[in-house]
Design a protein around this motif. Sequence first.
Motif, short mmCIF file in Angstrom:
data_model
loop_
_atom_site.label_atom_id
_atom_site.label_comp_id
_atom_site.label_asym_id
_atom_site.label_seq_id
_atom_site.Cartn_x
_atom_site.Cartn_y
_atom_site.Cartn_z
N ASP A 177 -13.94 -16.52 -15.34
CA ASP A 177 -14.56 -15.41 -14.61
C ASP A 177 -15.94 -15.84 -14.10
O ASP A 177 -16.32 -15.55 -12.96
N HIS A 178 -16.65 -16.59 -14.93
CA HIS A 178 -17.98 -17.09 -14.55
C HIS A 178 -17.87 -18.08 -13.38
O HIS A 178 -18.68 -18.04 -12.45
N ALA A 179 -16.86 -18.95 -13.41
CA ALA A 179 -16.68 -19.94 -12.34
C ALA A 179 -16.47 -19.24 -11.00
O ALA A 179 -17.06 -19.60 -9.97
N GLU A 180 -15.62 -18.21 -11.03
CA GLU A 180 -15.35 -17.43 -9.81
C GLU A 180 -16.64 -16.72 -9.35
O GLU A 180 -16.96 -16.69 -8.16
N HIS A 181 -17.37 -16.19 -10.31
CA HIS A 181 -18.62 -15.48 -10.04
C HIS A 181 -19.64 -16.41 -9.37
O HIS A 181 -20.28 -16.07 -8.38
N ILE A 182 -19.75 -17.64 -9.93
CA ILE A 182 -20.70 -18.62 -9.40
C ILE A 182 -20.34 -18.99 -7.96
O ILE A 182 -21.19 -18.95 -7.07
N SER A 183 -19.06 -19.35 -7.72
CA SER A 183 -18.73 -19.88 -6.40
C SER A 183 -18.66 -18.79 -5.33
O SER A 183 -19.02 -19.04 -4.18
N LYS A 184 -18.21 -17.59 -5.70
CA LYS A 184 -18.01 -16.57 -4.68
C LYS A 184 -19.25 -15.70 -4.44
O LYS A 184 -19.43 -15.17 -3.37
N LEU A 185 -20.07 -15.51 -5.48
CA LEU A 185 -21.18 -14.58 -5.30
C LEU A 185 -22.55 -15.20 -5.59
O LEU A 185 -23.44 -15.17 -4.73
N ILE A 186 -22.71 -15.81 -6.76
CA ILE A 186 -24.05 -16.25 -7.19
C ILE A 186 -24.61 -17.33 -6.25
O ILE A 186 -25.70 -17.17 -5.69
N LEU A 187 -23.86 -18.41 -6.06
CA LEU A 187 -24.37 -19.51 -5.23
C LEU A 187 -24.61 -19.09 -3.78
O LEU A 187 -25.69 -19.34 -3.25
N PRO A 188 -23.62 -18.43 -3.12
CA PRO A 188 -23.87 -18.02 -1.74
C PRO A 188 -25.10 -17.12 -1.62
O PRO A 188 -25.90 -17.28 -0.69
N ALA A 189 -25.28 -16.20 -2.56
CA ALA A 189 -26.43 -15.28 -2.48
C ALA A 189 -27.73 -16.06 -2.63
O ALA A 189 -28.66 -15.92 -1.83
#
Length: 204
Positions: free
Chosen positions: A69-81
């Motif tokens: 869940d964290h990996a998906e969170h990082i690539s889809k939301l955290i890093l782009p933001a």
Amino acid sequence: MSMKGKLITLEGIDGSGKSTITKRLRSNPDFKDFVFTREPTTSWIGDAVNRAIHSDTDDLAELLLFTADHAEHISKLILPALESGQNVISDRYSGSRYAYQAVTLKGKFPEPMEWIQQIHHGWTVDPDLTVLFDIDPKISVERCGNRGEQTKFEKIDFLEEVRANYLKLAEAHPKRFVIINTDRPVDEIEKDVLDAINSLLENK
Ligand SMILES: Nc1ncnc2c1ncn2[C@@H]1O[C@H](COP(=O)(O)OP(=O)(O)O)[C@@H](O)[C@H]1O
Ligand SMILES: Cc1cn([C@H]2C[C@H](O)[C@@H](COP(=O)(O)OP(=O)(O)O)O2)c(=O)[nH]c1=O
């Protein structure tokens, strides 16, 4: 020229007051351009995590779901933001794995906290600031009782160990962590959280 945003995470045991403060920050006009998020996320992997924590799932499988869940969170939301220059506030983040799953996996293999940190290494994004909501579990569990819902983690003895892990993490990363005593009125807690965030943002 870097325009990278700052990552702020809110951590603490169940019922320590994170959602209450998140709600206040969200409605504060100073934070209107911030991205607010949380873990477990609202993705399908977050749904799978919620299934795991509401059932008798194997502890290692559960850690790996939280981490997926964290990996998906990082690539889809955290890093782009962050890369687009937005500041992000996350209600729970990797610290929750380091503190909680180090307890659930205790005895399964040596040094679970180190191992969990290692499997995050190289791809996770370390927060610029982690606000640790610190409270005696006897008080937070009673508050959760008033709230109604229960997770399998809401037990005083278990949360004592989680709290100790959080304090250990804070001790290991004194520059990044700010510990806030949340056995106090919400207004006082909010003021301390605002001070911590503002001093991070002023230090650009
Ligand atoms: N400072 C506080 N004093 C008294 N009760 C509080 C305080 N902060 C939160 N609560 C109550 O405690 C319960 C848990 O708080 P919550 O913000 O949901 O915690 P968390 O998100 O960390 O699990 C809620 O019922 C909330 O209304
Ligand atoms: C993100 C995360 C949460 N958790 C736990 C903490 C909570 O008991 C539960 C669900 O998180 P959450 O919905 O934030 O619960 P609460 O509002 O009570 O704090 O999952 C972990 O054990 N590991 C993790 O990595």
